[in-house]
Write an enzyme that holds these catalytic residues in place. Structure first.
Site, PDB file in Angstrom:
ATOM      1  N   ASN A  86      19.265 -59.598 -55.368  1.00  0.00           N
ATOM      2  CA  ASN A  86      19.192 -60.799 -56.211  1.00  0.00           C
ATOM      3  C   ASN A  86      19.406 -62.115 -55.447  1.00  0.00           C
ATOM      4  O   ASN A  86      18.850 -63.138 -55.828  1.00  0.00           O
ATOM      5  CB  ASN A  86      20.121 -60.683 -57.415  1.00  0.00           C
ATOM      6  N   GLY A 106      26.082 -54.231 -54.609  1.00  0.00           N
ATOM      7  CA  GLY A 106      25.095 -53.595 -55.485  1.00  0.00           C
ATOM      8  C   GLY A 106      25.736 -53.090 -56.755  1.00  0.00           C
ATOM      9  O   GLY A 106      26.772 -53.599 -57.196  1.00  0.00           O
ATOM     10  N   SER A 107      25.122 -52.053 -57.314  1.00  0.00           N
ATOM     11  CA  SER A 107      25.565 -51.564 -58.629  1.00  0.00           C
ATOM     12  C   SER A 107      26.802 -50.669 -58.502  1.00  0.00           C
ATOM     13  O   SER A 107      27.061 -50.074 -57.450  1.00  0.00           O
ATOM     14  CB  SER A 107      24.427 -50.766 -59.268  1.00  0.00           C
ATOM     15  N   GLU A 156      31.205 -54.698 -53.411  1.00  0.00           N
ATOM     16  CA  GLU A 156      30.969 -55.903 -54.236  1.00  0.00           C
ATOM     17  C   GLU A 156      30.007 -55.478 -55.329  1.00  0.00           C
ATOM     18  O   GLU A 156      28.798 -55.381 -55.101  1.00  0.00           O
ATOM     19  CB  GLU A 156      30.376 -57.026 -53.364  1.00  0.00           C
ATOM     20  N   CYS A 210      25.085 -61.872 -60.014  1.00  0.00           N
ATOM     21  CA  CYS A 210      26.150 -60.910 -60.359  1.00  0.00           C
ATOM     22  C   CYS A 210      27.262 -61.555 -61.185  1.00  0.00           C
ATOM     23  O   CYS A 210      27.881 -60.896 -62.004  1.00  0.00           O
ATOM     24  CB  CYS A 210      26.724 -60.291 -59.088  1.00  0.00           C
ATOM     25  N   GLU A 240      24.925 -54.143 -67.951  1.00  0.00           N
ATOM     26  CA  GLU A 240      24.865 -55.501 -67.402  1.00  0.00           C
ATOM     27  C   GLU A 240      23.451 -56.025 -67.643  1.00  0.00           C
ATOM     28  O   GLU A 240      22.471 -55.354 -67.310  1.00  0.00           O
ATOM     29  CB  GLU A 240      25.161 -55.411 -65.900  1.00  0.00           C
TER      30      GLU A 240
HETATM   31  P1  NAD Z   1      21.641 -51.163 -56.208  1.00  0.00           P
HETATM   32  O1  NAD Z   1      22.977 -50.548 -56.277  1.00  0.00           O
HETATM   33  O2  NAD Z   1      20.506 -50.487 -56.899  1.00  0.00           O
HETATM   34  O3  NAD Z   1      21.172 -51.336 -54.692  1.00  0.00           O
HETATM   35  C1  NAD Z   1      21.978 -51.937 -53.720  1.00  0.00           C
HETATM   36  C2  NAD Z   1      21.680 -51.361 -52.356  1.00  0.00           C
HETATM   37  O4  NAD Z   1      21.963 -49.968 -52.374  1.00  0.00           O
HETATM   38  C3  NAD Z   1      20.228 -51.505 -51.914  1.00  0.00           C
HETATM   39  O5  NAD Z   1      20.214 -51.916 -50.564  1.00  0.00           O
HETATM   40  C4  NAD Z   1      19.650 -50.116 -52.077  1.00  0.00           C
HETATM   41  O6  NAD Z   1      18.667 -49.807 -51.138  1.00  0.00           O
HETATM   42  C5  NAD Z   1      20.862 -49.219 -51.878  1.00  0.00           C
HETATM   43  N1  NAD Z   1      20.780 -47.984 -52.665  1.00  0.00           N
HETATM   44  C6  NAD Z   1      20.218 -47.819 -53.889  1.00  0.00           C
HETATM   45  N2  NAD Z   1      20.372 -46.551 -54.309  1.00  0.00           N
HETATM   46  C7  NAD Z   1      21.043 -45.903 -53.324  1.00  0.00           C
HETATM   47  C8  NAD Z   1      21.486 -44.546 -53.157  1.00  0.00           C
HETATM   48  N3  NAD Z   1      21.264 -43.626 -54.096  1.00  0.00           N
HETATM   49  N4  NAD Z   1      22.167 -44.237 -52.023  1.00  0.00           N
HETATM   50  C9  NAD Z   1      22.389 -45.163 -51.078  1.00  0.00           C
HETATM   51  N5  NAD Z   1      21.970 -46.456 -51.184  1.00  0.00           N
HETATM   52  C10 NAD Z   1      21.304 -46.814 -52.279  1.00  0.00           C
HETATM   53  O7  NAD Z   1      21.837 -52.656 -56.736  1.00  0.00           O
HETATM   54  P2  NAD Z   1      20.779 -53.803 -56.913  1.00  0.00           P
HETATM   55  O8  NAD Z   1      19.864 -53.457 -58.048  1.00  0.00           O
HETATM   56  O9  NAD Z   1      20.159 -54.166 -55.620  1.00  0.00           O
HETATM   57  O10 NAD Z   1      21.703 -55.029 -57.321  1.00  0.00           O
HETATM   58  C11 NAD Z   1      22.107 -55.260 -58.637  1.00  0.00           C
HETATM   59  C12 NAD Z   1      23.572 -54.961 -58.832  1.00  0.00           C
HETATM   60  O11 NAD Z   1      24.334 -55.536 -57.793  1.00  0.00           O
HETATM   61  C13 NAD Z   1      24.112 -55.579 -60.104  1.00  0.00           C
HETATM   62  O12 NAD Z   1      25.003 -54.688 -60.704  1.00  0.00           O
HETATM   63  C14 NAD Z   1      24.860 -56.805 -59.624  1.00  0.00           C
HETATM   64  O13 NAD Z   1      25.879 -57.254 -60.480  1.00  0.00           O
HETATM   65  C15 NAD Z   1      25.402 -56.310 -58.325  1.00  0.00           C
HETATM   66  N6  NAD Z   1      25.682 -57.432 -57.434  1.00  0.00           N
HETATM   67  C16 NAD Z   1      26.969 -57.680 -57.091  1.00  0.00           C
HETATM   68  C17 NAD Z   1      27.257 -58.759 -56.286  1.00  0.00           C
HETATM   69  C18 NAD Z   1      28.664 -59.085 -55.882  1.00  0.00           C
HETATM   70  O14 NAD Z   1      28.831 -59.914 -54.998  1.00  0.00           O
HETATM   71  N7  NAD Z   1      29.679 -58.475 -56.471  1.00  0.00           N
HETATM   72  C19 NAD Z   1      26.230 -59.560 -55.812  1.00  0.00           C
HETATM   73  C20 NAD Z   1      24.930 -59.255 -56.178  1.00  0.00           C
HETATM   74  C21 NAD Z   1      24.659 -58.181 -56.976  1.00  0.00           C
END
Ligand code: NAD
Length: 459
Positions: free
Chosen positions: A117, A190-191, A212, A246, A334
């Site tokens: 994002n 990420g998530s 995070e 996020c 979310e």
């Molecule tokens: P995501 O968890 O789908 O992906 C994040 C990363 O994990 C990517 O680089 C992806 O390639 C990797 N990934 C995905 N599935 C995986 C798996 N099974 N095994 C290993 N790696 C894997 O998240 P997203 O859709 O990219 O981001 C959205 C989420 O991130 C939202 O929940 C948002 O709130 C959160 N977010 C948090 C912050 C923060 O600073 N706290 C900032 C931005 C986004």
């Protein structure tokens, strides 16, 4: 990239780290300066990559991505000497005479995994902290923002030795392989779902991990709030990046007596900020899947503002919904898009009850003029961080550690907190070689026990 190639990169970083070169402050500073120069030289390439991924404007890309990184690098350069210096601590009676100090050291080779994002900031802000602390790093940006991932790989991999810094592109398969490699730290954005996978992989290696994550961040607008200010801050914080932030306010808990006035003000600010389908400065939804997911969530409740969509550009207009209940689909996940449900809430106590029903949020925003209600909510609710009469901006003060709690994250970064996140603090006691009072050595007797009781404050 083949698993043997990933292994080779990480092993070469381990070898380079063992030369102790990255520990030198000059090395760290020189490379931070180099990174800043590269960002400036590649400004247009980065605008174009983000433009292709999201249709995001130069202004928004600069403010939410490049400008933040520039300030982070300057902050690290300015403070590195003091962050990296040994910290002296006072001694205690039992150890007299001695000196104690805490010596920061880098962790080694770190894996940084980014989300899509804010794809530049979320990959490079942790990297800046990681470099400042004297580590090597592999960065894995999100494959979903694929143009930005390619641009980052191009910039880093053609300018830094891969045995120091390397960007690896890819998705689940590559990340799964990376998690098996010989790292000393995982930093993940990420998530919550994937955060658990990363945490498990870190547990297998017994390495530190920063997560995070996300969640549903509430904005609470109490009866005595300045409604105009609340609406302005919430419209900006929610529809920035089309809600794909996020720490965006996910939903609003609002006192029914000011709801109509609040909706009018929301309408006013959506219009005056020109957030609409036709505006090139209003951001698209990242991909078709998320666009369809958000269209599905729009079926919850009654649309008060917006509700328009354009599948070709994947744009969804700022949409405000009422008549939403806690059990509707939109309140079960979310939102991560430009949909803002309003839920009635009669008091600070009601807000506390509502928010505590769910996992601890990453952010919380409170709008009130009552210090009693403010103190109660800040005291009783647990959340990552947030604002009073403000949204989002707490992330921009590097003196405020940024991170979640519980399901919204583990650990924090930004400014010195980032340096700490990528460091181990060695505690050292140094003793002069002098004659000692032999009380700690056997054979033990009652007199020695009495002395130890006195020293320990046993009375
Ligand atoms: P995501 O968890 O789908 O992906 C994040 C990363 O994990 C990517 O680089 C992806 O390639 C990797 N990934 C995905 N599935 C995986 C798996 N099974 N095994 C290993 N790696 C894997 O998240 P997203 O859709 O990219 O981001 C959205 C989420 O991130 C939202 O929940 C948002 O709130 C959160 N977010 C948090 C912050 C923060 O600073 N706290 C900032 C931005 C986004």
């Amino acid at each position: 990239m083949k698993s043997s190639d990933l292994e080779q990169i990480v092993n070469s970083q381990q070898l380079f780290f063992k030369t102790h070169e990255t520990k030198k402050l000059n090395f760290r500073k020189k490379n931070l300066e180099k990174l800043k120069k590269l960002l400036i030289e590649n400004e247009d390439l980065l605008y174009s990559a983000i433009g292709k991924d999201f249709g995001k404007s130069k202004y928004e890309t600069f403010v939410t991505e490049l400008g933040v990184l520039s300030m982070d690098i300057d902050d690290a350069l300015k403070n590195l000497d003091s962050w990296a210096a040994d910290k002296k601590v006072s001694s205690n009676l039992i150890n007299f005479p001695s000196t104690g100090y805490i010596k920061p050291e880098p962790l080694g080779v770190c894996l940084i995994i980014g989300a899509w994002n804010y794809p530049i900031q979320l990959s490079l802000a942790p990297l800046i902290a990681c470099m400042a602390a004297g580590n090597c790093a592999v960065v894995k940006p999100s494959e979903i923002s694929s143009n930005t991932s390619a641009a980052l790989a191009n910039i880093i991999n053609s300018n830094f030795d891969p045995s120091y810094l390397c960007v690896v592109e890819g998705g689940v398969e590559e990340t799964t392989e990376l998690l098996k490699q010989d790292f000393n730290k995982f930093f993940f954005t990420g998530s919550t779902r994937v955060g658990k996978i990363i945490y498990r992989a870190a547990a297998e290696k017994l390495i530190p991990v920063t997560l995070e994550l996300g969640g549903k961040s509430p904005a609470i607008v109490l009866k005595d709030a300045d409604v105009d200010n609340a609406a302005k801050k919430i419209v900006w914080g929610k529809f920035l990046n089309a809600g794909q932030t996020c720490i965006a306010p996910d939903y609003v808990l609002i006192h029914p007596s000011i709801k109509e006035q609040f909706i009018d003000k929301l309408k006013y600010y959506v219009e005056s900020f020109e957030y609409d389908l036709a505006n090139d400065n209003y951001v698209s939804i990242i991909n078709k899947d998320h666009f369809e997911r958000l269209k599905g969530l729009m079926k919850s409740g009654k649309i008060e503002i917006g509700g328009k969509t354009n599948p070709e550009t994947r744009v969804i207009s700022p949409t405000v919904l009422t008549d939403v209940s806690a059990t509707d689909a939109i309140m079960q996940e979310e939102i991560f898009g430009p949909l803002l449900p309003l839920i009635d809430c009669n008091s600070a106590d009601d807000a506390i009850d509502f928010v505590s029903e769910s996992e601890k949020p990453l952010a919380l925003y409170l709008f009130t003029s009552s210090s009693g209600d403010k103190n109660k909510i800040l005291h009783e609710l647990s959340f990552g961080g947030g604002g009073v009469n403000e949204t989002i901006m707490h992330i921009t003060n590097s003196k405020l550690p940024f991170g979640g709690v519980g399901h919204s994250g583990l650990g924090s970064y930004h400014g010195q907190a980032g340096f700490r996140t990528f460091s181990h603090y060695k505690s050292i006691m140094e003793k002069p070689v002098l004659p000692e009072v032999p009380v700690k050595y056997p054979p033990y007797n009652q007199r020695k026990l009495n002395v130890m009781k006195w020293v320990s404050g046993w009375k």
